[in-house]
Design a protein around this motif. Structure first.
Motif, PDB file in Angstrom:
ATOM      1  N   ASP A  92      -2.994  -5.443  -3.143  1.00 57.00           N
ATOM      2  CA  ASP A  92      -2.796  -3.997  -3.127  1.00 57.00           C
ATOM      3  C   ASP A  92      -3.927  -3.349  -2.335  1.00 57.00           C
ATOM      4  N   LYS A 136       5.569   2.603  -5.307  1.00 60.24           N
ATOM      5  CA  LYS A 136       4.773   1.387  -5.128  1.00 60.24           C
ATOM      6  C   LYS A 136       4.564   0.699  -6.478  1.00 60.24           C
ATOM      7  N   ARG A 137       4.285   1.462  -7.514  1.00 61.67           N
ATOM      8  CA  ARG A 137       4.082   0.879  -8.839  1.00 61.67           C
ATOM      9  C   ARG A 137       5.345   0.178  -9.337  1.00 61.67           C
ATOM     10  N   ALA A 162       0.848  -1.189   0.000  1.00 59.63           N
ATOM     11  CA  ALA A 162       0.000   0.000   0.000  1.00 59.63           C
ATOM     12  C   ALA A 162       0.881   1.236   0.000  1.00 59.63           C
ATOM     13  N   THR A 175      -4.670   4.178  -5.465  1.00 64.16           N
ATOM     14  CA  THR A 175      -4.507   3.912  -6.891  1.00 64.16           C
ATOM     15  C   THR A 175      -4.437   5.184  -7.714  1.00 64.16           C
ATOM     16  N   ILE A 213       5.609  -3.080  -7.334  1.00 69.12           N
ATOM     17  CA  ILE A 213       4.628  -4.061  -7.805  1.00 69.12           C
ATOM     18  C   ILE A 213       5.097  -4.714  -9.097  1.00 69.12           C
TER      19      ILE A 213
END
Length: 145
Positions: A33, A17-18, A8, A37, A21
């Motif tokens: 997740d 974070k992207r 998160a 967003t 991931i």
């Protein structure tokens, strides 16, 4: 891990974070997740508490939280008795937090570390087991009863 890895961020940590991931998915790691967003301003405690609640119920065992410094996420996440969140800016602390403290939530500051360093930190955190032994008694003393 037998459960997905939680992840998160707030708006400040979204881009990092992207990146995380994308790399974790390449490694075949199952993820859950918890948000955010979008890049719209949001409140980091909302995401830290969602992760803390999921750890408490056993839905996830470990997680990565990303905000501007990692500090806000760690403070909020550590309000949950089942969480042992650490802020790490380099891999040695991540490794030691797993070995000696059985840390289960890694907090990273997107304004503090670059993506390459963050990936190294995550690799150390995920690739290190809790040693147990003399450390288990210390970890057991963390939560107040």
């Amino acid at each position: 891990m037998t459960t997905p890895l939680g992840i998160a961020s707030d708006h400040a940590g979204l881009e990092l974070k992207r990146v995380l991931i994308a790399e974790l998915e390449k490694r075949g790691i199952a993820l859950r997740d918890f948000g955010t967003t979008t890049g719209e301003a949001c409140d980091y405690p909302d995401f830290a508490h969602a992760v803390g609640g999921a750890i408490a119920t056993g839905e996830i065992e470990r997680a990565i939280l990303v905000c501007g410094t990692g500090v806000g996420m760690s403070i909020a996440a550590n309000r949950h008795a089942a969480v042992r969140a650490v802020v790490c800016s380099e891999a040695l602390s991540a490794r030691m937090s797993r070995q000696h403290n059985d840390a289960n939530v890694l907090c990273i500051g997107a304004r503090i570390v670059d993506a390459g360093t963050a990936l190294d930190i995550v690799g150390a955190f995920l690739g290190t087991a809790f040693e147990g032994g003399r450390h288990a008694g210390r970890v057991a003393k963390i939560n107040l009863r």
